[in-house]
Write an enzyme that holds these catalytic residues in place. Sequence first.
Site, short mmCIF file in Angstrom:
data_model
loop_
_atom_site.label_atom_id
_atom_site.label_comp_id
_atom_site.label_asym_id
_atom_site.label_seq_id
_atom_site.Cartn_x
_atom_site.Cartn_y
_atom_site.Cartn_z
N THR A 190 0.84 -1.20 0.00
CA THR A 190 0.00 0.00 0.00
C THR A 190 0.87 1.25 0.00
O THR A 190 2.01 1.24 0.47
CB THR A 190 -0.92 0.05 1.23
OG1 THR A 190 -0.12 0.08 2.42
CG2 THR A 190 -1.87 -1.12 1.27
N ASN A 192 0.95 5.03 1.59
CA ASN A 192 0.41 5.66 2.79
C ASN A 192 0.43 7.18 2.65
O ASN A 192 1.43 7.75 2.22
CB ASN A 192 1.24 5.25 4.01
CG ASN A 192 1.28 3.75 4.20
OD1 ASN A 192 0.31 3.13 4.59
ND2 ASN A 192 2.43 3.14 3.90
N GLU A 241 -4.47 4.41 3.47
CA GLU A 241 -3.60 3.36 2.94
C GLU A 241 -4.26 2.80 1.69
O GLU A 241 -5.38 2.28 1.76
CB GLU A 241 -3.41 2.25 3.95
CG GLU A 241 -2.65 2.66 5.20
CD GLU A 241 -2.46 1.48 6.14
OE1 GLU A 241 -1.31 1.06 6.33
OE2 GLU A 241 -3.47 0.98 6.67
#
Length: 296
Positions: A190, A192, A241
């Site tokens: 992911t 962020n 995220e």
Amino acid sequence: MKENKYAVAIGVFDGLHIGHKTVIEQATALREEGLHPAVFTFSMTGALKRGGMLVSDEFKMKLLREMGIERIESPAFSTFAGMNGERFVTEKLIGEMNAAAICCGYDFRFGSGRACGTDELKEICEKHGVKLIVMPKVELDGEAVSSSRIRAALEEGDMEKVNRMLGWNFSFELEVVHGRKLARSLGFPTLNQRWPGENTVPRFGVYGSKAYVDGKSYSAVTNIGVKPTVAENGEEGVLAETHISGYSGDLYGKKVKVELLRFLRPEQKFDSIESLKKQMGSDVEQSGKLLKENCK
């Protein structure tokens, strides 16, 4: 050289929803009369209670330019909060901005203590030979579209309602920061992004989303919530995220735009890593289907 005359759309324009859009489009339509479209708005950073802004000032400026606005004035709200209404219009809009036309919404208020409305604005404009165009209320589902109504829907996670009222998919464009890399270890890396403290926070949970990298759009899944990531001010903050399907690359330090399309599920605690991985896979699949639906 002849000085440009402007059609000035005026308002806070927080969120630039479909009601605001009618005001701004009216200013751009006056190009037919030789007027250049402009916007006078306010920077509301620090002026609203924490979490009160739908979009950042920077993102609002970008949207306005995309709408064809040639000149934008966006001073801090505090610099005009105590100014007399007539002085504000004559000195700032007519004097400094050379407004030949002013466009506003039906509920526009201005001047010290918000003492003036469209009736007072009409009198001032008539006195100075300036055209005034007041746009009527815009309704959706029988209610007036407003920034406060959009905030309420966003906090409920009702992205369909939010995006219908905005007239564009709710988006944020924030710098990618380092996270704990837990999702990467599960096979779902992911990016962020720290949520700005002054912006309204969507309902915590998982969203079907769309991310833009280098001009290309990707199906994505975004989790909005509080993570034990310490922000620069020492406080734990809200984190977005986002897992981008089909993309691999280093985005740290870059700004990435993410659109929230639909709330999929609230945050939840899983009994095992395997059940978490299974759910993440399901989220990715759902978001992919959602993006295909939106592209039809």
